[in-house]
Scaffold this motif. Structure first.
Motif, PDB file in Angstrom:
ATOM      1  N   VAL A  47      24.802  50.175  52.835  1.00  0.00           N
ATOM      2  CA  VAL A  47      25.919  50.691  52.318  1.00  0.00           C
ATOM      3  C   VAL A  47      27.133  50.367  53.368  1.00  0.00           C
ATOM      4  O   VAL A  47      28.352  50.556  52.996  1.00  0.00           O
ATOM      5  CB  VAL A  47      25.933  52.095  52.037  1.00  0.00           C
ATOM      6  CG1 VAL A  47      25.062  52.466  51.059  1.00  0.00           C
ATOM      7  CG2 VAL A  47      25.658  53.065  53.216  1.00  0.00           C
ATOM      8  N   LYS A  50      30.389  47.985  52.753  1.00  0.00           N
ATOM      9  CA  LYS A  50      30.737  47.707  51.390  1.00  0.00           C
ATOM     10  C   LYS A  50      32.196  48.062  51.183  1.00  0.00           C
ATOM     11  O   LYS A  50      32.844  49.338  51.530  1.00  0.00           O
ATOM     12  CB  LYS A  50      29.938  48.644  50.740  1.00  0.00           C
ATOM     13  CG  LYS A  50      28.495  47.984  50.773  1.00  0.00           C
ATOM     14  CD  LYS A  50      27.430  48.817  49.706  1.00  0.00           C
ATOM     15  CE  LYS A  50      27.866  48.555  48.272  1.00  0.00           C
ATOM     16  NZ  LYS A  50      27.048  49.134  47.185  1.00  0.00           N
ATOM     17  N   ASP A  51      32.671  47.320  50.056  1.00  0.00           N
ATOM     18  CA  ASP A  51      34.093  47.750  49.632  1.00  0.00           C
ATOM     19  C   ASP A  51      33.760  48.806  48.666  1.00  0.00           C
ATOM     20  O   ASP A  51      34.858  49.815  48.643  1.00  0.00           O
ATOM     21  CB  ASP A  51      34.491  46.558  48.753  1.00  0.00           C
ATOM     22  CG  ASP A  51      35.023  45.431  49.539  1.00  0.00           C
ATOM     23  OD1 ASP A  51      35.536  45.669  50.734  1.00  0.00           O
ATOM     24  OD2 ASP A  51      34.794  44.385  49.229  1.00  0.00           O
ATOM     25  N   SER A  94      25.041  48.489  41.386  1.00  0.00           N
ATOM     26  CA  SER A  94      25.810  48.902  42.520  1.00  0.00           C
ATOM     27  C   SER A  94      25.918  50.254  43.220  1.00  0.00           C
ATOM     28  O   SER A  94      26.695  50.736  44.034  1.00  0.00           O
ATOM     29  CB  SER A  94      27.407  48.909  41.897  1.00  0.00           C
ATOM     30  OG  SER A  94      27.652  47.520  41.351  1.00  0.00           O
ATOM     31  N   ASP A  96      24.760  53.440  45.091  1.00  0.00           N
ATOM     32  CA  ASP A  96      24.245  53.686  46.531  1.00  0.00           C
ATOM     33  C   ASP A  96      23.516  55.033  46.649  1.00  0.00           C
ATOM     34  O   ASP A  96      22.714  55.055  47.384  1.00  0.00           O
ATOM     35  CB  ASP A  96      25.450  53.543  47.622  1.00  0.00           C
ATOM     36  CG  ASP A  96      26.094  52.429  47.399  1.00  0.00           C
ATOM     37  OD1 ASP A  96      25.601  51.343  47.612  1.00  0.00           O
ATOM     38  OD2 ASP A  96      27.416  52.196  46.946  1.00  0.00           O
ATOM     39  N   ALA A 323      35.192  51.041  53.286  1.00  0.00           N
ATOM     40  CA  ALA A 323      35.238  51.239  52.011  1.00  0.00           C
ATOM     41  C   ALA A 323      36.704  51.224  51.383  1.00  0.00           C
ATOM     42  O   ALA A 323      37.553  52.248  51.581  1.00  0.00           O
ATOM     43  CB  ALA A 323      34.342  52.527  51.473  1.00  0.00           C
ATOM     44  N   ALA A 485      26.720  43.548  43.468  1.00  0.00           N
ATOM     45  CA  ALA A 485      27.403  44.770  43.768  1.00  0.00           C
ATOM     46  C   ALA A 485      28.796  44.719  42.644  1.00  0.00           C
ATOM     47  O   ALA A 485      29.307  43.650  42.541  1.00  0.00           O
ATOM     48  CB  ALA A 485      27.484  45.122  45.088  1.00  0.00           C
TER      49      ALA A 485
END
Length: 489
Positions: A47, A50-51, A94, A96, A323, A485
């Motif tokens: 994670v 991640k965006d 996608s 998490d 993020a 994702a």
């Protein structure tokens, strides 16, 4: 034989047999390792950077909650989006983190264990099964009376055995730890303190125990152990015996006279968990239904956002600092069946009052949790707007400087609950479904369908799709093909 003595002899025999019945014991550890075990820290590479951080929060509510949350998984599985560069992405891939409470914990844990295989037979194995009837039948079976007579073995242990046979097949958290799916955080309530107890190795570090050895069935049983109806699930507490490692960020909040703010709720939760280090006075932890402390599985999410915000304001980056979006699906199967109590002078019955008295605070916090998430989203957005205008650039005021350090992530609070339905008849039907572990097959199917309908119509969900430059593919031919994702933009 003297017939008058037969009952007494029978009771004595049952008690003797019951004395042999013992609950499973979570094993102790002599040391802890923050890089191993079923914990978010050990899974951070999945994670980190991640965006988009995607969280599903599954509420309690028996089979009603299990079916409704399953409907969310079904919708995300069959829904693909096309990203700004033409890439096709299945939304389910996608995800998490999934939090699960009570009925929702069964769907969360089962998906964490089986992944896409869950969709093959979850309906038959659990959702459309009279689980409640089977628990009752086992309770009244003479074969189980000896065990039930034991002080170390109760109705929830009986239920855990059933859950293991029909759904989990002996799996433990070690199986989840070896998997590659989303992090599953099932929670119960510590009846002594009234606080959440999360089945996470970080918590088990404090009680000096190995979560990997704990059966998923016992976590599900603890998370759904409705007080009085079912017995508590007991865990051994070895806290203070393993020199447990504590993440440095935790010490910033519990060992600091001036901890980073705002984090009052998170600080209290962290201190409650650290209280388990006193195993002399608390050698056992008794767990009941997670809905008692947090029926929508949102308290942990709110605590995490508080911690992220406080650390950002203190100038400390976190694995989630990069993020761009934190996307939370609040899957709340809370039902609000109508009553006619105010139409008559007669007082409601005792049972009705007890049920209402127990449910009202749970319902109130369920509403509050969703609104707190929306408030956090609005506050972060406002602070970023102030920062980005440049109006405060160069200011020496520490309050203003802190405001400039607000997390950059945009929060999307996607409310998946019955009141979001536009169809009043369907809303009335779902609200009439009881909190039990048995529902008619039609109710299960309508709950599943309603979840997808609500998400698709959600303004927050549509805003998310617009912001990431994605559009839903109609009847995608590769709906079951794993993808990457949610697209970044």
């Amino acid at each position: 034989m003297n017939l008058l003595r037969a009952p007494a002899l029978l009771v004595s025999l049952l008690l003797l047999l019951g004395g042999c019945a013992t609950r499973p014991v979570n094993p102790p550890v002599t040391g802890t390792d923050l890089a191993t075990g079923y914990r978010l820290e050990a899974r951070q590479p999945k994670v980190r950077q991640k965006d988009n951080l995607v969280i599903l929060a599954f509420s309690g509510g028996g089979t009603r909650a299990a079916a409704f949350s399953y409907g969310v998984l079904e919708f995300l599985r069959k829904t693909e989006v096309v990203g700004p560069k033409g890439e096709r992405i299945r939304l389910l891939d996608s995800v998490d983190v999934i939090t699960g409470v009570s009925g929702g914990s069964f769907t969360a844990l089962a998906y964490g264990l089986y992944g896409d295989k869950l969709f093959d037979d979850y309906e038959q194995r659990f959702l459309k099964r009279n689980v409640q009837g089977e628990i009752i039948a086992r309770t009244f079976s003479p074969a189980n009376w000896g065990s039930l007579a034991s002080p170390n073995w109760g109705r929830s242990e009986l239920a855990a055995q059933l859950y293991d046979e029909i759904l989990f097949n002996g799996a433990t958290f070690g199986d989840l730890s070896r998997g590659s799916g989303p992090m599953i955080l099932a929670s119960a309530t510590d009846i002594s303190t009234g606080y959440r107890f999360v089945f996470n190795q970080s918590v088990f570090d404090v009680i000096c125990s190995d979560l990997n050895a704990v059966p998923l069935s016992r976590a599900a049983a603890a998370s759904s152990a409705v007080p009085v109806v079912l017995s508590s699930i007991t865990m051994n507490n070895y806290g203070g015996t393993c020199n447990a490692q504590i993440p440095s960020w935790v010490n910033m909040f519990i060992a600091n006279e001036n901890p980073p703010r705002p984090a009052a709720r998170a600080i209290r939760s962290l201190k409650t968990i650290q209280g388990y280090q006193d195993n002399v006075h608390r050698p056992y932890i008794h767990l009941v239904d997670g809905g008692v402390s947090d029926n929508v599985g949102m308290r942990g999410v709110l605590d995490a956002l508080e911690i992220i915000e406080a650390l950002e304001e203190a100038g400390i980056s976190t694995p989630y600092s990069s993020a761009k979006r934190i996307i939370v699906f609040i899957v709340n199967s809370l039902s609000s069946p109508p009553t006619n109590w105010d139409e008559t002078e007669a007082s409601p019955g005792t049972v009705d009052i007890l049920l209402k008295a127990a449910g009202t605070p749970i319902d109130a916090f369920s509403y509050e949790a969703v609104e707190l998430l929306k408030d956090t989203a609005a506050r972060w957005r406002t602070m970023r707007r102030i920062r980005d205008t440049g109006a405060l650039a160069g200011s020496k005021d520490p309050v203003i400087v802190d405001a400039l350090r607000v997390p950059q992530a945009e929060i999307y609070a996607i409310d998946v609950s019955f009141p979001q339905l536009n169809d009043k008849a369907e809303l009335d039907y779902l609200n009439r479904q009881p909190t039990s572990f048995v529902l008619p097959p039609e109710a299960v199917d309508r709950l599943r369908a309603a979840a997808g309908t609500i998400i698709l119509a959600s303004p927050e969900f549509q805003r998310l799709l617009k912001d990431v430059g994605a559009k839903i593919v109609t009847n995608p031919p590769d709906a079951e093909k794993p993808a990457a994702a949610l697209p970044a933009k």
